[in-house]
Each structure stands twice: as structure tokens, then as C-alpha cells.
Design an enzyme around this catalytic site. Structure first.
Site, PDB file in Angstrom:
ATOM      1  N   ASN A 192     -15.763 -41.817  31.238  1.00 15.63           N
ATOM      2  CA  ASN A 192     -17.141 -42.018  31.382  1.00 15.63           C
ATOM      3  C   ASN A 192     -17.742 -41.226  30.216  1.00 15.63           C
ATOM      4  O   ASN A 192     -17.893 -39.827  30.350  1.00 15.63           O
ATOM      5  CB  ASN A 192     -17.980 -41.651  32.662  1.00 15.63           C
ATOM      6  CG  ASN A 192     -19.210 -41.816  32.903  1.00 15.63           C
ATOM      7  OD1 ASN A 192     -19.827 -42.213  31.722  1.00 15.63           O
ATOM      8  ND2 ASN A 192     -19.935 -41.475  34.087  1.00 15.63           N
TER       9      ASN A 192
ATOM     10  N   HIS B 217     -21.461 -50.524  32.269  1.00 10.78           N
ATOM     11  CA  HIS B 217     -21.272 -49.093  32.105  1.00 10.78           C
ATOM     12  C   HIS B 217     -19.925 -48.591  32.870  1.00 10.78           C
ATOM     13  O   HIS B 217     -19.384 -49.045  33.962  1.00 10.78           O
ATOM     14  CB  HIS B 217     -22.344 -48.198  32.823  1.00 10.78           C
ATOM     15  CG  HIS B 217     -21.959 -46.617  32.925  1.00 10.78           C
ATOM     16  ND1 HIS B 217     -21.816 -46.148  31.835  1.00 10.78           N
ATOM     17  CD2 HIS B 217     -22.171 -45.798  33.969  1.00 10.78           C
ATOM     18  CE1 HIS B 217     -21.608 -44.661  32.135  1.00 10.78           C
ATOM     19  NE2 HIS B 217     -21.946 -44.656  33.528  1.00 10.78           N
TER      20      HIS B 217
ATOM     21  N   CYS C  33     -26.900 -42.281  31.875  1.00  9.65           N
ATOM     22  CA  CYS C  33     -25.813 -43.380  31.750  1.00  9.65           C
ATOM     23  C   CYS C  33     -26.331 -44.594  31.420  1.00  9.65           C
ATOM     24  O   CYS C  33     -25.830 -45.333  30.699  1.00  9.65           O
ATOM     25  CB  CYS C  33     -24.777 -43.430  32.714  1.00  9.65           C
ATOM     26  SG  CYS C  33     -23.917 -41.851  33.203  1.00  9.65           S
TER      27      CYS C  33
END
Length: 334
Positions: free
Chosen positions: A286, A256, A116
Site C-alpha cells: 500500500n 486502491h 489513500c
């Protein structure tokens, strides 16, 4: 000789049209819209459903939009770097597929796997190529088809992920704009807590690994959350302090998009208002490496030359980091 900085000169993005809502998820596993919204803040996510289309398809769409918006001739692009955890294939690289299909025939290409935090790793890599003076135009494309590795029988992970890609153009400038400072971290303690257990060289695919459903994301949610909350907030605060910035100097925080509570903790640590934080987790979920560039894509029209942005991410490994960007152009004119 004047100092060369690496500046973002354009943004492109792509999310699939198909929407998977919390109510849809609730038909698959024992969960509810209220449960998901309370714990992670996701209402829906985008899904790339078409058979045979992978991360490269979304990357191609994002890069094509980027090239069109910036008016850049694809043949002048010198490198394409793709940050992804879900490449189309083990080989060839997803970056090479994207470059070929967008006309970037003179670019060298490679993939970066930083989970990520992959966009941050790729952006810093591209920036250093630019700072060297040897390269003038690099595309960083980042994103994932997370639904390809999501277990829709696992109520703890299947509500979290969606599909999408973002792309940025990185070019040199002698002005005081661009990627000003970067802090990247890895500690390795996350191996067993956030992992796809099979499919690599340690545990190649077999009937047994498929039967055990080991080709999907496994996450120890509480352990990952604890580290993500502290590490992402800490590294963002560190890059702010190292550059002598205060909360009044920060125009935007670009976190994020993994969990709304992690985002809120980072914003609170930096002392910024809610309206200074880019948040789209509620509609995209996500998308792993894609979350930060997708935020830049969505907020581009609100960005002004000279805005101070703090990017921060946390991912498997554990890997995490933060980048201080001084924005290089007025988004309304893009």
C-alpha cells in the site's frame, strides 16, 4: 462553444529499488509470509532507504519520466498538484519542491491531503481547472513514503506499506474522452480508527509522544476493513450506474491497493472478471495515494483509446470515492 473535457495524456511512475519481503518483516515482528499473504495479499514492498530522501524525490523521478515520455516542455506546465500524506516537510509544499526540480518553473503548486484517496481528489481538482478553460496543462503527482510513518514493531501495520509515486498529465480535449464523472465522499467517522496521533497542531511532537510511538500509523484493522469493503465497492457501483454502464462496458477496474480482499469485493460488486482488475499489491504493498497512478503506469501499454476505467479508493477520515475515466490514447504508442 464546444465542451472541454479533461483527459489524461501521459503517465509516469517511480518505485525504489530496495525490496522488503515478508520474510524480512518476519524477522522484525511475530508474523509470516503465509499470514501476510492470506490476510492482505502482499508479498513484498519497495523501500526508499536513502537518508534525506522523501516523497519529493520519488515525485521528481515520476514527473521527469512523464515529461520525457510525453515530450512536454516543463516550462509549459501550468500547475503541479501533489497528493501525499507524507510530505517532505510541513512547509514548503512537496509540490513546490517537485516543480522546482523538474523545471516546471511557470507552474503554481499545492499539496492535497486526501489520504489513500488523495489521487482521486487531486485528479478531480486538476480536471476542473482544465474544464474551466483557463488552464491547458497540469501534472498530478501522487504517492507516499509510507515507511517514514510505519512502526516496524507493530505486526498489524508494518506489513502493509511501501513507498512509491505516480504522475499523470492532464490536458483539455473536445473529444468525448477523459475524466467523465466523479463521486467523492467523506464522513469523518474514521478519525480515531486510522490516524497518526501526534505531530500535528493538536498534539505537537514531544518526548512523551515519541515515547508513546504516536508518530506512526495507527489502524484499527477490523473497523477500517469493514467500512472499506462496503464503501469502496458501493461508490464504484454508484458511478457505474450513474453513467449507464454495465459490467460489459468496463474495460478496467483500478482499485486502491490496500488489501486484496477489499479489491476482490469491489470487483465482485461490479461483476467483472479477475483479468479486468489492475492488481500489483503483491509487489508494492500500500503506497497510499500512489497506488492508483502506479497501476496506470504499470498497465499503460495495455490501455487503448476509449477504454472505460473505474478508479476507486478508500482512506483515512474516512475519505473515499470513484472516478469514471474514458482513456484518451493508445498506451502502446506512449
Amino acid at each position: 462553444m464546444e465542451k472541454i473535457n479533461a483527459v489524461i495524456t501521459g503517465v509516469g511512475g517511480y518505485v525504489p529499488e530496495d525490496v522488503l519481503t515478508n520474510d524480512d518483516i518476519a524477522k522484525m515482528v511475530d508474523t509470516s509470509d503465509e499470514w501476510i499473504m492470506t490476510r492482505v495479499g502482499i508479498k513484498e514492498r519497495r523501500i526508499l532507504r536513502e537518508e534525506g530522501k522523501g516523497t519529493s524525490f520519488m515525485g521528481i523521478c515520476a514527473v521527469n519520466e512523464l515529461l520525457k515520455k510525453t515530450g512536454v516542455d516543463a516550462e509549459t506546465v501550468e500547475a503541479v498538484i501533489c497528493a501525499t500524506t507524507t510530505p517532505d516537510y510541513h512547509f514548503p509544499t512537496t509540490a513546490s519542491i517537485i516543480a522546482y526540480n523538474t523545471g516546471c518553473k511557470n507552474a503554481f503548486t499545492f499539496d492535497v491531503q486526501g489520504a489513500c484517496a488523495g489521487f482521486l481528489y487531486a485528479l478531480e481538482t486538476a480536471s476542473n481547472y482544465i474544464r474551466s478553460g483557463r488552464y491547458k496543462r497540469i501534472i498530478v503527482v501522487a504517492g507516499d513514503k509510507m515507511t517514514a510513518i510505519t512502526d516496524y514493531t507493530d505486526r498489524n501495520t508494518c506489513p502493509l506499506f511501501g513507498d512509491g509515486c505516480g504522475a499523470v498529465m492532464v490536458e483539455p480535449t473536445t473529444e468525448n474522452y477523459g475524466v467523465m464523472d466523479t463521486i467523492l465522499r467523506t464522513n469523518g467517522i474514521g478519525l480515531e480508527h486510522l490516524i497518526m496521533k501526534a505531530g500535528g497542531s493538536a498534539y505537537p511532537p514531544s518526548h512523551e509522544t515519541v515515547d508513546r510511538r504516536e508518530h506512526f500509523v495507527y489502524q484499527d484493522g477490523r473497523y477500517v476493513f469493514k467500512h472499506a469493503v462496503s464503501d469502496m465497492a458501493d461508490v464504484a457501483a454508484e458511478v457505474v450506474a450513474r453513467n449507464g454502464l454495465t459490467n460489459d462496458d468496463i474495460t478496467w477496474v483500478v482499485p486502491h491497493q490496500a488489501n486484496l480482499r477489499i479489491i476482490d469485493a469491489t470487483a465482485k460488486r461490479l461483476g467483472v472478471r479477475d483479468d479486468q482488475v489492475m492488481i500489483n499489491i503483491q509487489k508494492y504493498g500500500n503506497t497510499s495515494a500512489g497506488t492508483i497512478p502506479l497501476c496506470l503506469w504499470e498497465w499503460e501499454s495495455k490501455l487503448k483509446k476509449g477504454d472505460n476505467l473505474i478508479l476507486a479508493a478508500f482512506g483515512a477520515g474516512f475519505t473515499w470515492g470513484s472516478i469514471y475515466v474514458k482513456w484518451g490514447y493508445d498506451g502502446k504508442e506512449a
